[in-house]
Write a protein that holds these residues in place. Structure first.
Motif, short mmCIF file in Angstrom:
data_model
loop_
_atom_site.label_atom_id
_atom_site.label_comp_id
_atom_site.label_asym_id
_atom_site.label_seq_id
_atom_site.Cartn_x
_atom_site.Cartn_y
_atom_site.Cartn_z
N ALA A 1 40.33 36.43 38.59
CA ALA A 1 39.98 36.88 39.94
C ALA A 1 38.69 36.20 40.40
O ALA A 1 38.57 35.79 41.57
N SER B 1 49.07 41.05 39.44
CA SER B 1 47.86 41.30 40.24
C SER B 1 47.17 40.00 40.68
O SER B 1 47.10 39.05 39.90
N PRO B 2 46.70 39.94 41.93
CA PRO B 2 46.72 40.97 42.97
C PRO B 2 48.02 41.01 43.76
O PRO B 2 48.18 41.82 44.65
N MET C 1 47.58 34.56 40.18
CA MET C 1 48.18 35.84 39.83
C MET C 1 48.06 36.08 38.34
O MET C 1 48.32 35.18 37.52
N TYR C 2 47.69 37.28 37.97
CA TYR C 2 47.65 37.69 36.57
C TYR C 2 48.92 38.45 36.25
O TYR C 2 49.25 39.45 36.91
N ASN D 1 50.91 40.79 33.81
CA ASN D 1 50.63 41.76 32.75
C ASN D 1 51.86 42.00 31.88
O ASN D 1 52.53 43.03 31.97
N PRO E 1 51.36 46.02 41.60
CA PRO E 1 50.05 45.46 41.20
C PRO E 1 49.67 45.73 39.75
O PRO E 1 48.90 44.96 39.17
N SER E 2 50.19 46.78 39.15
CA SER E 2 49.88 47.06 37.75
C SER E 2 50.50 46.01 36.82
O SER E 2 50.03 45.80 35.70
N LYS F 1 41.83 38.73 33.06
CA LYS F 1 42.19 39.15 34.41
C LYS F 1 40.99 39.09 35.35
O LYS F 1 41.08 38.57 36.47
N ASN G 1 52.54 39.74 43.45
CA ASN G 1 53.59 39.21 42.59
C ASN G 1 54.05 37.84 43.09
O ASN G 1 53.59 37.36 44.12
#
Length: 419
Positions: free
Chosen positions: A316, A409-410, A328-329, A331, A405-406, A312, A412
């Protein structure tokens, strides 16, 4: 000849060529021709673009083959000029492992441990039947394609020309960021997937022109879901554990991951979604391997969580290095972990027991027609010894599309495609 008659003649001519029939049927109604002029021994068409009429090539006085390709290029270009605002994502490209593989591995190798080309795999697909997907039905990228109002991308290693401009899926089960991962099963590592994509980029540039191809790719969405098998290799391979401690192995995998993500950017990707590795310590296979009483194996999950955190942060950093990149990461780790630990929260009954398998958790063997198979896969988080069910994949897709964001991230996917 009247403009309408000319358009009708062009459409009739193009439909003589089977390789564009589907595209014409889908898009020709969107093309608004202002008029035609004859200039420099060629027909030129002015096509509606917003409030203006722009000039594009229509037909040149050349051989039949060249003329057909001119028409092909003209129709595709016209569509993208006109649909730019209406279709923010013209294509979906997918790379990775069995979490997103829709049949590539089964085309290339018969050595996989999973018989995804046979029932009960695909039993809840529409229409029912095995598709090469490691699930009872759809994968997260199938649901994502539906959200984008696109067909699920065609497999990237099939010999076909249709669907190029709607995306391709290059993912292969058993693969990873490391070239050696899954080599025993003759899988297709991420680097080879990118090689195939590079060939597609070059052929697309030849069809559309470099500028138009670049614009198409810049608007498209790219999904990368891999790394799971790299971690499984550490779990199951004694030699790997002897050579590396968990931290140094994570660094090795990450050192191979980032250059490949940057290569994808170099090839034209501007909107990129990279998924985390899942909570492998909770899979039925790992619970069985460690003879667990049902608790997730913490040491395994700690290593995966550490890798995900580094991935992650590195993603970034890559986005800051490449200003045109919107990365975008995703999760998936936390969502899957929560579903395993609190299945009823998501409508499941069983968090750590596979729908299809043998043994206490369904992780003693691969899913096959000899396995115990549950009645309703929607009650299970896991379909087989390591892969989620269609319903769990739907939840993963939902979290990527509109999650906080959880989870994404950062931003959707709904926010990502707005750029």
């Amino acid at each position: 000849m009247a403009t309408v008659q000319i358009v009708q003649e062009i459409i009739k001519f193009v439909r003589c060529f089977s390789f564009v029939t589907r595209l014409v049927d889908e898009f020709v109604s969107e093309i608004q021709v202002c008029d035609f002029i004859f200039l420099h021994d060629a027909f030129m068409a002015r096509v509606k673009h917003g409030q203006r009429c722009i000039l594009v090539d229509a037909v040149e006085n050349a051989g039949e083959a060249e003329r057909s390709m001119k028409l092909w290029r003209w129709l595709v270009l016209s569509y993208f000029f006109l649909a730019g605002d209406a279709s923010k994502v013209p294509a979906l490209f997918v790379f990775g492992d069995s979490t997103v593989d829709t049949g590539n591995l089964k085309q290339r190798s018969s050595l996989s441990l999973l018989m995804t080309n046979r029932l009960p795999y695909g039993r809840d697909f529409v229409p029912p039947g095995p598709t090469g997907r490691a699930s009872n039905g759809k994968l997260s990228t199938d649901f994502l394609a539906e959200f984008l109002e696109l067909p699920s991308p065609a497999n990237g290693f099939e010999e076909q020309t249709s669907g190029i401009f709607r995306g391709r899926n290059f993912a292969a089960g058993g693969s990873g960021y490391l070239n050696g991962t899954g080599a025993l099963f003759r899988t297709i590592p991420l680097s080879t997937q990118l090689d195939a994509f590079e060939k597609l980029v070059k052929s697309t540039a030849q069809s559309l022109g470099t500028k138009a191809a670049s614009e198409l790719l810049a608007k498209s969405l790219f999904v990368v879901s891999t790394g799971n098998n790299d971690m499984f290799d550490y779990i199951y391979n004694i030699r790997t554990r002897f050579d590396y401690d968990p931290e140094s192995y994570n660094k090795l995998v990450l050192s191979k991951a980032l250059p490949q993500l940057e290569r994808l950017y170099t090839l034209g990707a501007r909107k990129m979604v990279v998924l985390s590795v899942g909570p492998l310590g909770c899979t039925p296979a790992v619970l069985t391997l460690y003879d667990s009483t049902g608790e997730c194996m913490r040491a395994v999950n700690d290593q995966v969580a550490s890798f995900n955190s580094a991935l992650k942060a590195s993603l970034a950093s890559l986005a800051s290095k490449l200003p045109a990149l919107h990365a975008m990461y995703g999760n998936a780790y936390d969502l899957l972990l929560d579903a395993v630990e609190q299945p009823s929260k998501y409508g499941f009954k069983y968090g750590n027991v596979a729908c299809c398998g043998l043994g206490r958790f369904g992780g003693s063997s691969a899913c096959s027609n000899l396995s115990n198979v549950c009645f309703s896969a929607d009650e299970h988080v896991f379909w087989d010894l390591v892969h989620p069910t269609q319903e769990m994949y739907r939840l993963v897709s939902d979290s990527l599309v509109s999650g906080p964001p959880s989870m994404a991230s950062p931003l959707n996917i709904s926010q990502l495609i707005a750029f």
